[in-house]
Design an enzyme around this catalytic site. Structure first.
Site, short mmCIF file in Angstrom:
data_model
loop_
_atom_site.label_atom_id
_atom_site.label_comp_id
_atom_site.label_asym_id
_atom_site.label_seq_id
_atom_site.Cartn_x
_atom_site.Cartn_y
_atom_site.Cartn_z
N ARG A 266 -14.65 -15.45 14.05
CA ARG A 266 -15.91 -14.70 14.01
C ARG A 266 -16.84 -15.38 12.99
O ARG A 266 -16.66 -15.24 11.78
CB ARG A 266 -15.61 -13.25 13.59
CG ARG A 266 -16.79 -12.30 13.74
CD ARG A 266 -16.46 -10.97 13.09
NE ARG A 266 -16.55 -11.07 11.63
CZ ARG A 266 -15.72 -10.47 10.78
NH1 ARG A 266 -14.71 -9.77 11.22
NH2 ARG A 266 -15.89 -10.61 9.47
N HIS A 270 -18.95 -8.99 10.42
CA HIS A 270 -18.40 -8.00 11.35
C HIS A 270 -19.53 -7.26 12.08
O HIS A 270 -19.52 -7.13 13.30
CB HIS A 270 -17.52 -7.01 10.59
CG HIS A 270 -16.98 -5.91 11.43
ND1 HIS A 270 -16.01 -6.10 12.39
CD2 HIS A 270 -17.28 -4.57 11.46
CE1 HIS A 270 -15.73 -4.96 12.98
NE2 HIS A 270 -16.48 -4.02 12.44
N TYR A 279 -14.58 -11.44 1.43
CA TYR A 279 -13.17 -11.55 1.83
C TYR A 279 -12.83 -12.85 2.55
O TYR A 279 -11.69 -13.04 2.94
CB TYR A 279 -12.78 -10.35 2.72
CG TYR A 279 -13.63 -10.16 3.96
CD1 TYR A 279 -13.40 -10.88 5.12
CD2 TYR A 279 -14.68 -9.23 3.96
CE1 TYR A 279 -14.17 -10.70 6.25
CE2 TYR A 279 -15.46 -9.05 5.09
CZ TYR A 279 -15.19 -9.77 6.23
OH TYR A 279 -15.98 -9.59 7.35
#
Length: 380
Positions: A266, A270, A279
């Site tokens: 990705r 998100h 993260y």
């Protein structure tokens, strides 16, 4: 007492190389990496390339609209085009697609109009497209719930002896849900004509895969359910198309379900409300950008003489036309009728619901009358 039950001494066995047909440099992969699958015809690959380019332009445009505040939220699929386009291209007209919230480009490729795809992200409708017309279930925000629905439809198709296959898209995080386990198990027990395509983009929001499971791959789980599992390079659209198409044919001929894991990444956050820098490392993102699925196929097609500058220009023009259409549809003011709340709830409206509708209609009429009087007073 700590609730952290992780055991740092336990590490998952290293995953094997994923199956692929075109390598990162755009060359035909060695036969030992193909898993016995053959490269699709060049004409098919060129069409897949066209669809990926158009889909990415749509995705980039919608992300821009979200950042401008013209959409409430949008989960980008940038970098995951190969998984989604290959899956949709494998569907026959009578098949059904069960997508997640991130699979808007799959809907686009299946023929849904941009304004209908974006209706839910804009807050106009829960879902803006006709499910029966497109044979696409609503985009599912709860994780893995659509997998059970796919198994249910596929089982019904089997009982009716028609040749419909259900294909459901999942993320890696969804496979950690109980619904996914139930769907895999029932599909295998009932030998339902369903194909599960897991887009392993390596993060369930901020949780990496190694914090979710200790097995080598998600595809390895298939053996526990009694169905075939394939671990595929999810950035190789040729491999994804070959494997998914074979799984669809197998399901259609009575061979039962298949679990396919596409290893991808990705690239974007998100959603627009997420901060992925908290993260994951920028170096990892850059590494996966270098494995871009569109650039990989482009190199192969150019080497084959199938993608000329003229053809590329036509594809880019089509992509820009779609981006323009997408921008324009988002400038239109949505016409919202509050009475639509009562539609599509029951096939035969219940008395209580009809009473509530009448009450709301009267209240809306009263508000309209009061507004008209106020306007007249202001004119005086």
């Amino acid at each position: 007492m700590s609730l952290n039950v992780e055991n740092p001494s336990l590490t998952a066995e290293l995953a094997p190389p994923p199956l692929r047909l075109i390598d990162d440099q755009g060359r035909a992969a060695p036969q030992n990496e193909s898993g016995g699958f053959a490269l699709p015809p060049v004409e098919t690959l060129l069409d897949l390339y066209r669809q990926m380019v158009v889909a990415r332009r749509f995705d980039v445009q919608v992300t821009a609209l979200t950042r401008q505040g013209r959409l409430a939220t949008y989960p980008s699929a940038l970098g995951q085009e190969a998984c989604e386009i290959a899956a949709v291209a494998s569907l026959a007209p009578q098949d059904w697609l069960f997508p997640t919230y991130r699979d808007s480009i799959a809907l686009l490729t299946r023929g849904v109009e941009p304004k209908d795809i974006l209706a839910s992200f804009r807050g106009d409708w829960h879902s803006g497209y006709d499910y029966q017309q497109h044979r696409i279930a609503p985009q599912a925000t709860p994780l893995a719930t659509q997998a059970l629905h796919a198994v249910g439809l596929a089982t019904a198709a089997k009982l009716k002896r028609d040749d419909t296959v259900a294909l459901t898209l999942l993320g890696d995080g969804a496979t950690s849900e109980g619904d996914a386990h139930e769907a895999f198990n029932f599909a295998a027990v009932w030998q339902a004509p369903v194909v599960f395509v897991v887009q392993n983009n390596q993060f369930a929001i901020s949780v990496p895969l190694d914090k979710q499971m200790a097995c080598r791959t998600i595809a390895d789980k298939a053996i526990g359910y009694g169905m075939p599992g394939y671990y595929v390079d999810g950035n190789d659209v040729a491999a994804m198309y070959a494997v998914v198409s074979a799984a669809m044919d197998r399901a259609r001929s009575g061979g039962g379900p298949t679990l396919i894991e596409g290893l991808t990444y990705r690239i974007e956050a998100h959603t627009n409300s997420d901060d992925p820098t908290r993260y994951r490392k920028t170096a990892d993102v850059d590494l996966w950008r270098s494995r871009d699925p569109i650039e990989r196929l482009e190199k192969y097609l150019v080497a084959q003489g199938a993608l000329t500058e003229e053809v590329r220009a036509l594809i880019l023009a089509a992509a820009e036309d779609l981006a323009t259409t997408t921008r324009e549809c988002m400038t239109e003011q949505a016409v919202i009728d509050p009475l639509e709340l009562f539609e599509h709830v029951y096939s035969t409206p219940r008395a209580a619901l009809a009473e509530q509708r009448t009450f709301l209609a009267a209240e809306l009429d009263g508000d309209a009358a009061a507004s008209a009087i106020a306007n007249k007073e202001s004119i005086r």
